[in-house]
Write a protein that holds these residues in place. Structure first.
Motif, PDB file in Angstrom:
ATOM      1  N   ASN A  92     -46.729 -57.795  73.985  1.00  0.00           N
ATOM      2  CA  ASN A  92     -47.439 -57.468  72.749  1.00  0.00           C
ATOM      3  C   ASN A  92     -48.871 -57.093  73.117  1.00  0.00           C
ATOM      4  N   ASN A  93     -49.286 -55.886  72.720  1.00  0.00           N
ATOM      5  CA  ASN A  93     -50.659 -55.446  72.954  1.00  0.00           C
ATOM      6  C   ASN A  93     -51.303 -55.155  71.604  1.00  0.00           C
ATOM      7  N   THR A  94     -50.952 -55.973  70.610  1.00  0.00           N
ATOM      8  CA  THR A  94     -51.510 -55.823  69.263  1.00  0.00           C
ATOM      9  C   THR A  94     -52.081 -57.167  68.830  1.00  0.00           C
ATOM     10  N   ARG A  95     -52.642 -57.188  67.635  1.00  0.00           N
ATOM     11  CA  ARG A  95     -53.116 -58.458  67.064  1.00  0.00           C
ATOM     12  C   ARG A  95     -52.046 -59.100  66.185  1.00  0.00           C
ATOM     13  N   THR A  96     -50.873 -58.504  66.104  1.00  0.00           N
ATOM     14  CA  THR A  96     -49.777 -59.036  65.306  1.00  0.00           C
ATOM     15  C   THR A  96     -49.094 -60.155  66.092  1.00  0.00           C
ATOM     16  N   GLY A 126     -50.109 -46.240  74.074  1.00  0.00           N
ATOM     17  CA  GLY A 126     -49.143 -46.290  72.971  1.00  0.00           C
ATOM     18  C   GLY A 126     -47.922 -47.083  73.378  1.00  0.00           C
ATOM     19  N   THR A 127     -47.125 -47.441  72.403  1.00  0.00           N
ATOM     20  CA  THR A 127     -45.906 -48.193  72.660  1.00  0.00           C
ATOM     21  C   THR A 127     -45.021 -47.401  73.607  1.00  0.00           C
ATOM     22  N   SER A 128     -44.596 -48.046  74.684  1.00  0.00           N
ATOM     23  CA  SER A 128     -43.815 -47.352  75.714  1.00  0.00           C
ATOM     24  C   SER A 128     -42.810 -48.285  76.364  1.00  0.00           C
ATOM     25  N   VAL A 129     -41.762 -47.675  76.912  1.00  0.00           N
ATOM     26  CA  VAL A 129     -40.838 -48.364  77.804  1.00  0.00           C
ATOM     27  C   VAL A 129     -41.163 -47.852  79.201  1.00  0.00           C
ATOM     28  N   TYR A 130     -41.569 -48.760  80.081  1.00  0.00           N
ATOM     29  CA  TYR A 130     -41.902 -48.415  81.462  1.00  0.00           C
ATOM     30  C   TYR A 130     -40.684 -48.737  82.331  1.00  0.00           C
ATOM     31  N   TYR A 131     -40.387 -47.845  83.264  1.00  0.00           N
ATOM     32  CA  TYR A 131     -39.175 -47.995  84.063  1.00  0.00           C
ATOM     33  C   TYR A 131     -39.427 -47.655  85.530  1.00  0.00           C
ATOM     34  N   PRO A 132     -38.735 -48.361  86.443  1.00  0.00           N
ATOM     35  CA  PRO A 132     -38.719 -47.920  87.838  1.00  0.00           C
ATOM     36  C   PRO A 132     -37.742 -46.743  87.935  1.00  0.00           C
ATOM     37  N   PRO A 133     -37.853 -45.891  88.943  1.00  0.00           N
ATOM     38  CA  PRO A 133     -37.025 -44.679  89.007  1.00  0.00           C
ATOM     39  C   PRO A 133     -35.527 -44.909  88.833  1.00  0.00           C
ATOM     40  N   ARG A 134     -35.004 -45.962  89.404  1.00  0.00           N
ATOM     41  CA  ARG A 134     -33.551 -46.168  89.322  1.00  0.00           C
ATOM     42  C   ARG A 134     -33.085 -46.593  87.935  1.00  0.00           C
ATOM     43  N   LEU A 135     -34.011 -46.951  87.050  1.00  0.00           N
ATOM     44  CA  LEU A 135     -33.626 -47.426  85.715  1.00  0.00           C
ATOM     45  C   LEU A 135     -34.032 -46.460  84.599  1.00  0.00           C
ATOM     46  N   GLY A 143     -34.973 -47.530  74.788  1.00  0.00           N
ATOM     47  CA  GLY A 143     -35.857 -46.859  73.839  1.00  0.00           C
ATOM     48  C   GLY A 143     -35.131 -46.492  72.553  1.00  0.00           C
ATOM     49  N   ARG A 144     -33.912 -45.986  72.686  1.00  0.00           N
ATOM     50  CA  ARG A 144     -33.118 -45.665  71.485  1.00  0.00           C
ATOM     51  C   ARG A 144     -32.832 -46.928  70.673  1.00  0.00           C
ATOM     52  N   ASP A 145     -32.467 -48.019  71.362  1.00  0.00           N
ATOM     53  CA  ASP A 145     -32.151 -49.269  70.663  1.00  0.00           C
ATOM     54  C   ASP A 145     -33.355 -49.850  69.921  1.00  0.00           C
ATOM     55  N   LEU A 146     -34.558 -49.651  70.479  1.00  0.00           N
ATOM     56  CA  LEU A 146     -35.754 -50.241  69.872  1.00  0.00           C
ATOM     57  C   LEU A 146     -36.579 -49.249  69.066  1.00  0.00           C
ATOM     58  N   GLY A 147     -36.153 -47.984  69.031  1.00  0.00           N
ATOM     59  CA  GLY A 147     -36.905 -46.971  68.291  1.00  0.00           C
ATOM     60  C   GLY A 147     -38.191 -46.564  69.002  1.00  0.00           C
ATOM     61  N   ILE A 148     -38.187 -46.587  70.322  1.00  0.00           N
ATOM     62  CA  ILE A 148     -39.360 -46.207  71.112  1.00  0.00           C
ATOM     63  C   ILE A 148     -39.046 -44.898  71.825  1.00  0.00           C
ATOM     64  N   THR A 149     -39.877 -43.896  71.610  1.00  0.00           N
ATOM     65  CA  THR A 149     -39.619 -42.586  72.212  1.00  0.00           C
ATOM     66  C   THR A 149     -40.425 -42.329  73.482  1.00  0.00           C
ATOM     67  N   ARG A 150     -41.508 -43.052  73.686  1.00  0.00           N
ATOM     68  CA  ARG A 150     -42.352 -42.816  74.858  1.00  0.00           C
ATOM     69  C   ARG A 150     -41.819 -43.611  76.041  1.00  0.00           C
ATOM     70  N   ILE A 166     -44.117 -52.325  76.321  1.00  0.00           N
ATOM     71  CA  ILE A 166     -45.449 -52.732  75.854  1.00  0.00           C
ATOM     72  C   ILE A 166     -45.612 -52.148  74.456  1.00  0.00           C
ATOM     73  N   LEU A 167     -45.853 -53.049  73.519  1.00  0.00           N
ATOM     74  CA  LEU A 167     -45.983 -52.678  72.095  1.00  0.00           C
ATOM     75  C   LEU A 167     -47.459 -52.552  71.733  1.00  0.00           C
ATOM     76  N   THR A 168     -47.792 -51.463  71.052  1.00  0.00           N
ATOM     77  CA  THR A 168     -49.156 -51.271  70.570  1.00  0.00           C
ATOM     78  C   THR A 168     -49.119 -51.121  69.052  1.00  0.00           C
ATOM     79  N   ASP A 169     -50.271 -50.866  68.459  1.00  0.00           N
ATOM     80  CA  ASP A 169     -50.359 -50.785  66.987  1.00  0.00           C
ATOM     81  C   ASP A 169     -49.520 -49.668  66.392  1.00  0.00           C
ATOM     82  N   ASP A 170     -49.068 -48.688  67.202  1.00  0.00           N
ATOM     83  CA  ASP A 170     -48.254 -47.605  66.644  1.00  0.00           C
ATOM     84  C   ASP A 170     -46.774 -47.971  66.502  1.00  0.00           C
ATOM     85  N   TYR A 171     -46.375 -49.183  66.918  1.00  0.00           N
ATOM     86  CA  TYR A 171     -44.979 -49.597  66.798  1.00  0.00           C
ATOM     87  C   TYR A 171     -44.707 -50.011  65.356  1.00  0.00           C
ATOM     88  N   SER A 172     -43.647 -49.463  64.802  1.00  0.00           N
ATOM     89  CA  SER A 172     -43.324 -49.809  63.398  1.00  0.00           C
ATOM     90  C   SER A 172     -42.086 -50.630  63.280  1.00  0.00           C
TER      91      SER A 172
END
Length: 172
Positions: A92-96, A126-135, A143-150, A166-172
């Motif tokens: 969580n990278n928000t105040r929520t 922004g809200t993102s899914v970070y991945y190592p190359p093999r994943l 990302g599809r399951d959580l509604g994250i496009t980045r 990592i979730l930021t304020d743009d996550y709904s």
């Protein structure tokens, strides 16, 4: 009285005298280092990186050739994503308060192996899914399951054996 014969010696370009044994040892060490380098050549093409070889037909067909070579490029079939075998951490990278826990639970319900959730201290764009190359494929599915496009490649200090959300304020 005569002196015993000495071992033959050779001189290098600066005039330093080297014994034959030492010279042979140096040559052997250099030869071994060369063999080790060749055995571990980083430019070597491994079977999993091989490219298709295309041949041009000859004017006279060979009687032993029964199958024509394929000119289609070799492609790898995508490996199926196994959410239960893929580690995921959510930050969580928000105040929520509790946002990471809520999203971690959503990922668990979708079948992902969530191994932790916490707060992220630092700046992300922004809200993102970070991945190592093999994943990368797994990151797309998460990302599809959580509604994250980045999606972004993992970076330090992230662990490279798992997906990091990592979730930021743009996550709904």
């Amino acid at each position: 009285m005569s002196l015993p014969p000495r071992a033959p010696r050779s001189r290098d370009e600066r005039g330093v005298v080297l014994s034959t044994r030492l010279l042979a040892l140096c040559i052997s060490a250099v030869a071994m280092a060369g063999l080790v380098y060749l055995a571990n050549d980083p430019d070597e093409v491994r079977p999993d990186q091989a490219t298709a070889v295309r041949s041009t037909p000859s004017a006279t067909p060979s009687p032993s050739a029964t199958v024509a070579p394929s000119t289609a490029p070799l492609t790898r079939k995508p490996t199926p994503v196994k959410p239960a075998e893929t580690y995921v951490v959510v930050f969580n990278n928000t105040r929520t308060a509790g946002l990471a826990g809520t999203v971690a639970e959503k990922a668990k319900v979708a079948g992902w192996n969530v191994v932790g959730s916490d707060n992220w201290y630092g700046t992300v764009d922004g809200t993102s899914v970070y991945y190592p190359p093999r994943l990368k494929q797994a990151a797309e599915a998460l990302g599809r399951d959580l509604g994250i496009t980045r999606l972004k490649p993992s970076e330090e200090p992230m662990q490279f054996d798992r997906l990091t959300v990592i979730l930021t304020d743009d996550y709904s």
